[in-house]
Each structure stands twice: as C-alpha cells, then as structure tokens.
Design an enzyme around this catalytic site. Sequence first.
Site, PDB file in Angstrom:
ATOM      1  N   ALA A 133       0.801  -1.218   0.000  1.00 51.92           N
ATOM      2  CA  ALA A 133       0.000   0.000   0.000  1.00 51.92           C
ATOM      3  C   ALA A 133       0.838   1.273   0.000  1.00 51.92           C
ATOM      4  CB  ALA A 133      -0.923   0.008   1.224  1.00 51.92           C
ATOM      5  N   GLY A 150       0.511   2.125   9.303  1.00 49.97           N
ATOM      6  CA  GLY A 150       1.379   1.140   9.932  1.00 49.97           C
ATOM      7  C   GLY A 150       1.149  -0.256   9.383  1.00 49.97           C
ATOM      8  N   ARG A 181       9.960   8.088  -2.946  1.00 47.17           N
ATOM      9  CA  ARG A 181      11.352   8.225  -3.378  1.00 47.17           C
ATOM     10  C   ARG A 181      11.573   7.718  -4.804  1.00 47.17           C
ATOM     11  NH1 ARG A 181      14.698   5.601   1.433  1.00 47.17           N
ATOM     12  NH2 ARG A 181      12.656   4.774   2.040  1.00 47.17           N
ATOM     13  N   TYR A 192       6.170  -8.485   1.640  1.00 47.08           N
ATOM     14  CA  TYR A 192       6.097  -7.105   1.162  1.00 47.08           C
ATOM     15  C   TYR A 192       6.220  -7.074  -0.352  1.00 47.08           C
ATOM     16  CZ  TYR A 192       6.518  -5.850   6.024  1.00 47.08           C
ATOM     17  OH  TYR A 192       6.278  -5.733   7.367  1.00 47.08           O
ATOM     18  N   GLY A 193       5.408  -6.241  -0.975  1.00 47.40           N
ATOM     19  CA  GLY A 193       5.381  -6.173  -2.429  1.00 47.40           C
ATOM     20  C   GLY A 193       6.607  -5.551  -3.053  1.00 47.40           C
ATOM     21  N   ASP A 194       7.449  -4.901  -2.244  1.00 50.95           N
ATOM     22  CA  ASP A 194       8.644  -4.252  -2.790  1.00 50.95           C
ATOM     23  C   ASP A 194       9.929  -4.994  -2.434  1.00 50.95           C
ATOM     24  OD1 ASP A 194       8.765  -3.702  -0.103  1.00 50.95           O
ATOM     25  OD2 ASP A 194       8.892  -1.522  -0.311  1.00 50.95           O
ATOM     26  N   ASN A 236      13.561 -16.348 -54.523  1.00 52.07           N
ATOM     27  CA  ASN A 236      14.623 -15.352 -54.396  1.00 52.07           C
ATOM     28  C   ASN A 236      14.002 -13.960 -54.433  1.00 52.07           C
ATOM     29  OD1 ASN A 236      17.741 -14.716 -54.711  1.00 52.07           O
ATOM     30  ND2 ASN A 236      16.628 -13.342 -56.071  1.00 52.07           N
ATOM     31  N   ARG A 295       8.249  -2.123 -67.080  1.00 56.15           N
ATOM     32  CA  ARG A 295       9.036  -0.901 -66.904  1.00 56.15           C
ATOM     33  C   ARG A 295       9.004  -0.119 -68.206  1.00 56.15           C
ATOM     34  NH1 ARG A 295      14.100  -4.892 -66.174  1.00 56.15           N
ATOM     35  NH2 ARG A 295      14.674  -5.203 -68.349  1.00 56.15           N
TER      36      ARG A 295
END
Length: 461
Positions: A9, A81, A14, A103-105, A379, A442
């Site tokens: 959460a 907390g 940072r 923990y997710g990190d 080719n 051509r």
Amino acid sequence: MIISVTLAAGEGTRMKSKIPKILHKICGKPLLEYVIDSCNRINVDKNIVVVGHGAEIVKEYFKDSSLIFKTQPISKDAPYGTGFAVMQAIDEISDDSIVIILYGDTPLITEETVRKLLDFHRTGNFDATVLSAIFENPEGYGRIIRDDEGNISKIVEDKDATTFEKEINEINSGMYSFSGRALKYALGKLKNYNSQNEYYITDVIRILNDEEYKVGVFVIDNPIEVYGVNSRSQLALCEKVIQKRINEKLMLDGVTIIDPDNTYIEEDVTIGSDTIIYPGVTLEGNTIIGEDCIIRGNTRITDSQILDRVYIESSVIESSTVGYDCHIGPYSHLRPDSHLGQNVKIGNFVEVKKATIMDNSKAGHLAYIGDAQVGKCVNVGCGVIFVNYNGREKFKTIVGDHAFLGSNSNLVAPVLIKDWGYIAAGSTITKDVEEGDLSIARAHQVNKEGWVEKKGFKKRK
C-alpha cells in the site's frame, strides 16, 4: 491452509514516479509479481494483497490473476502502519491457517526461503515466526533481541535502540509466519499509542511473546533476499541480482553466455542447450530459443519462438517464429506475425511484417516484405518492395514456389505471382503473373544523344 498477505500500500515517494512502486519492473516483471510467484511455487492456497496508493492501477494490472485485493483506507485521519495494513485482510484469515506476511517491494525473496520459513514454523510448532537476517551494517533496521537461551525477547527499532543494542547485527526483515488464530487474537489487541499514531506488526510479536505464545526466529541464508526497493538505485541493484540468477540458471542448463554482465534475459525466456549468447543481446517476454543457436550483436527478441540451429546477428524480432537453420541479419527486422520456414535467409536491412516465408527462400538485402505469403525456394532481390498499403487498407501479396523477384521490383498488392514466376529487375507489378512467365513492367529505355552537353552539364573542351 496457507495464506500469504503481501503489504503493497506504500506510496513510494522516493521513486518519483506516476507508477505505483510495486508495478515498477525488473527483468520484465513487476516487483509484486516476484513475491507472488514465490508463494505460488510453494502452492500457497490464497494470496491476499493489501493495496493503497494507486490501488486501482494495481488491480487493473493483475485483473486476470487470482489475487485477492484489500484496499487500505488513505486519508489524513486514517491510521497507518504495518499492523493496520494486515488488519485489512483479517476477514480472509481462518483460525486453522498459517499466514505468511510479505512485502510487495521485496522482489528478491525466493520460494526456497518461504518454504524454509514455513517448515521451520511447522516443525517448531510456533504461533509466530520472525524471519531475521544477519547484516554487516544493520543501521536503520529493527534489531532482534534474544534472551540467555537464544529465544526472541523483543524487537527494537533502530531509533529506539540503546548503544549496546545497536551493535547487534541480527535484524528484523519485517516478514513473518503466524498461526491464523494467534495473529487474529493479537491484531485485536493492537494499540497505536506511539508518536506516529500507527499500528505496528512488531507489536503483534510483543503481545504474543508477553502472553507466552511460542515465538520463533528463522535466520535467512542469504540476507540480500530481504532487500527492499525504495528508490531507482535500489531497483537497479535488485535487477542485477535477478539478472544474475536468470543467467546462472541458464548456464547450468547448458547455455553459453559469453558476458553475463552485458546480456539482458528476462525470467520467462527459455533457451536450449549449446546455444551461444553474445554480449549486447536482449531476450524478452515469452521467448523460446532452441538448441545450437548463435545470437550475436545488438539483437533484441521479444515474445518469439526461434527453433534449432538459427544464426541471428544484430537484428530485431518481435512476436514471430523462425524455423530450423535460418540465418537472420545483420540489421534485419521481423515485425509481429512474421513466420519463417526452414533454412530461410533474411539479410541486411530486410524488414518482414505479417508475412509467411516458406523453406529455402531468401531475401538477402534491402527489401520490404509485408502482408505476404512467400513460397519455397523464392529469391527476393535487392530493393524489392511488397506494396501493401493504399493509404486506407492493407492488401496481401502471394508468391508461389521457385519464383524469382528481380532487384528493385515493386509488387503492388493484391497480386499473385504463381510458381516459377520471374519478375524482371525494376518492374512494377500490378497484375497476376502466371506460372513460368517472365513479367517485365518498366518504361521503354530511350537514350537522348548529346543531351548532357546540350544542357550545359558537361563543359566542352
């Protein structure tokens, strides 16, 4: 029943990012996914993730997963907390369960460590088990204080530790296992009588210890696993660790990686034995590389399947398949939905998009093959363009087996070149070419005698 509760959460200020911290990626996967994968590999029955900041973004990312999300209230009046975060999952916790708090990190935590923590918890018949680590420099971490018999006495936060306690190098990782009944009981007794007005999960350990519940401590083998990500530099450090794990596993499985520090391979990539990966290569997503391949230079392959004995140099391959014994590059680009048969050569500065090229065909250089079906032994000459777009719609070109597409030809789709069709160099083909025909499209060449001198481009002597 085993339940994981992953706390995710935090705002992650940072990181200085619009993206929730746990969605920042390492080797192609979000931080949170590494934690959940470690749980899934040991067959956790229920994975609960407590989210807060960026909750809707996180839920949307994992909408196809079986994760159970609980949203922590976020307001200036809401308590905070780790203890409060765990409270959000209390209605999912049964008395007879074992609960792992993660923990997710912290993406470096491994399935082996989670399994060992659970085994230690069960074997010792503990009501709570703290995962600890030994740090050479424990500054900033809560310390594990043990009694004379080696049992945990308390957890002291770094800011509250005495000079003697600060010298202790066994730290609290913040990860735990609990019996469901004991955890729910202690959460019900938590108070936020502290300067931060927060509910701490460490107080759950104190409550259980004070009331003579059985609390154990399991010391992790490798302390790097509890390392968390709070900044971009920490994200980079974790990326290095996971990249090393990936490369080491591949090398143990028989892959040669010439310079692991300068090779980027994501976790879901699989590579067959005796394949050689040179420096500068990037392999991403659900890529599968076969055996005996050689991949060199600044090659990037994403979500593609490369079969055995393929040589690739300095090329980009996206969401495509490459058959046995192909030769790709240098400087080729296979865009999504390109499919090469066996022994196909795609050479210098050739781009292929949404095209199938069958066995033994080749496009040596400077060609564009888009929205096409190319047969066997064809080719494709230098400068050939498959003209597939009229500004509004895409059209398909079909080229039969053994056709020859002369240099600097344009095939204006929709058009069919049948087997053994031969396109003269410099032709712009707008009509179908029958089997075995030579097509010349051509302008007739006209030479104007003396024209350059008449125009004054060439000075007379």
